[in-house]
Design a protein around this motif. Structure first.
Motif, PDB file in Angstrom:
ATOM      1  N   SER A 126      -6.107  -6.825   6.529  1.00 10.05           N
ATOM      2  CA  SER A 126      -5.333  -5.970   5.634  1.00 10.05           C
ATOM      3  C   SER A 126      -6.032  -5.909   4.288  1.00 10.05           C
ATOM      4  O   SER A 126      -6.901  -6.720   3.982  1.00 10.05           O
ATOM      5  CB  SER A 126      -3.903  -6.497   5.461  1.00 10.05           C
ATOM      6  OG  SER A 126      -3.901  -7.708   4.741  1.00 10.05           O
ATOM      7  N   THR A 162      -3.147  -0.710   3.370  1.00  3.21           N
ATOM      8  CA  THR A 162      -3.731  -0.845   4.693  1.00  3.21           C
ATOM      9  C   THR A 162      -3.481   0.408   5.536  1.00  3.21           C
ATOM     10  O   THR A 162      -4.372   0.876   6.236  1.00  3.21           O
ATOM     11  CB  THR A 162      -3.177  -2.095   5.391  1.00  3.21           C
ATOM     12  OG1 THR A 162      -3.410  -3.232   4.539  1.00  3.21           O
ATOM     13  CG2 THR A 162      -3.841  -2.339   6.720  1.00  3.21           C
ATOM     14  N   LYS A 163      -2.294   0.991   5.442  1.00  2.00           N
ATOM     15  CA  LYS A 163      -1.944   2.166   6.247  1.00  2.00           C
ATOM     16  C   LYS A 163      -2.735   3.412   5.854  1.00  2.00           C
ATOM     17  O   LYS A 163      -2.777   4.372   6.611  1.00  2.00           O
ATOM     18  CB  LYS A 163      -0.449   2.456   6.141  1.00  2.00           C
ATOM     19  CG  LYS A 163      -0.021   2.938   4.769  1.00  2.00           C
ATOM     20  CD  LYS A 163       1.450   3.249   4.696  1.00  2.00           C
ATOM     21  CE  LYS A 163       1.767   3.746   3.293  1.00  2.00           C
ATOM     22  NZ  LYS A 163       3.113   4.189   3.174  1.00  2.00           N
ATOM     23  N   ASP A 164      -3.387   3.409   4.684  1.00  2.00           N
ATOM     24  CA  ASP A 164      -4.189   4.543   4.234  1.00  2.00           C
ATOM     25  C   ASP A 164      -5.559   4.588   4.893  1.00  2.00           C
ATOM     26  O   ASP A 164      -6.285   5.566   4.744  1.00  2.00           O
ATOM     27  CB  ASP A 164      -4.418   4.476   2.716  1.00  2.00           C
ATOM     28  CG  ASP A 164      -3.146   4.614   1.921  1.00  2.00           C
ATOM     29  OD1 ASP A 164      -2.236   5.348   2.366  1.00  2.00           O
ATOM     30  OD2 ASP A 164      -3.057   3.995   0.835  1.00  2.00           O
ATOM     31  N   ASN A 209       1.363  -5.604   6.267  1.00  2.00           N
ATOM     32  CA  ASN A 209       0.996  -4.421   7.049  1.00  2.00           C
ATOM     33  C   ASN A 209      -0.368  -4.568   7.719  1.00  2.00           C
ATOM     34  O   ASN A 209      -1.079  -3.585   7.918  1.00  2.00           O
ATOM     35  CB  ASN A 209       1.004  -3.179   6.151  1.00  2.00           C
ATOM     36  CG  ASN A 209       2.387  -2.887   5.640  1.00  2.00           C
ATOM     37  OD1 ASN A 209       3.328  -2.799   6.409  1.00  2.00           O
ATOM     38  ND2 ASN A 209       2.522  -2.771   4.334  1.00  2.00           N
ATOM     39  N   VAL A 220      -3.450  -4.968  10.286  1.00  2.00           N
ATOM     40  CA  VAL A 220      -3.785  -4.359  11.576  1.00  2.00           C
ATOM     41  C   VAL A 220      -4.555  -5.392  12.388  1.00  2.00           C
ATOM     42  O   VAL A 220      -5.164  -6.308  11.832  1.00  2.00           O
ATOM     43  CB  VAL A 220      -4.623  -3.074  11.400  1.00  2.00           C
ATOM     44  CG1 VAL A 220      -3.817  -2.000  10.693  1.00  2.00           C
ATOM     45  CG2 VAL A 220      -5.919  -3.340  10.677  1.00  2.00           C
TER      46      VAL A 220
END
Length: 181
Positions: free
Chosen positions: A142, A52-54, A149, A151
């Protein structure tokens, strides 16, 4: 005497070095070199599964098929990763009845993201034909398997939610229309 604390791979490496040393002594000269492992490079061209952070996400409202939200995912700068052709993990609230279910019953093609390439998923917040539902202004999203993680995305307008569904990730936004059954 062999140490019982050495791992099998370590014992094999020691045996190989000893064999080279014996061969070098018998042949006069020999050189044994092992190739150095390639350094880990996060900028490698090899795609890995997206976390998800990518990704950066955008939500837009579409009117086709009775109305749905189109989620656009793009890789952040310097990231190359892929999304499997399964639906995203998403919910409108914290209760189980606001979690999206799959709108498709098969896995789609994998979508590799890098640069301006995007993946699309359609989210239909209400698949029932009644006056029931809860209203929400946000979507929690996500990558499937990376739920810790998630959003939170602001919706373009308030959604009435009752049995929501989501399509798989697709390379073409036209394939991400969640048709209600």
């Amino acid at each position: 005497m062999r140490s019982r604390f050495a791992a099998p791979s370590a014992r094999l490496a020691l045996a190989a070095v000893a064999a080279v040393a014996v061969t070098a002594t018998a042949a006069g000269t020999a050189t044994a070199t092992a190739p150095a492992p390639a350094p880990a490079d996060s900028r490698s061209n090899t795609a890995r599964a997206c976390a998800t952070k990518d990704l950066s996400f955008k939500v837009s409202l579409k009117t086709q098929a009775g109305g749905y939200y189109l989620v656009t995912a793009k890789a952040k700068s310097g990231v190359t990763c892929y999304l499997e052709g399964v639906y995203p993990s998403a919910s409108f609230g914290s209760s189980a009845d606001t979690e999206v279910a799959p709108a498709e019953h098969a896995v789609s093609e994998r979508v590799t993201l890098s640069g301006s390439t995007a993946a699309y998923a359609g989210v239909n917040p209400k698949t029932t034909n009644n006056d029931f539902g809860k209203e929400f202004d946000y979507l929690h999203l996500s990558v499937a398997g990376d739920e810790t993680n998630a959003v939170t995305l602001a919706l373009p307008e308030t959604a009435t939610v009752d049995r929501p569904v989501a399509t798989n990730w697709h390379a073409d936004p036209a394939d991400a229309v969640p048709f209600a059954n």
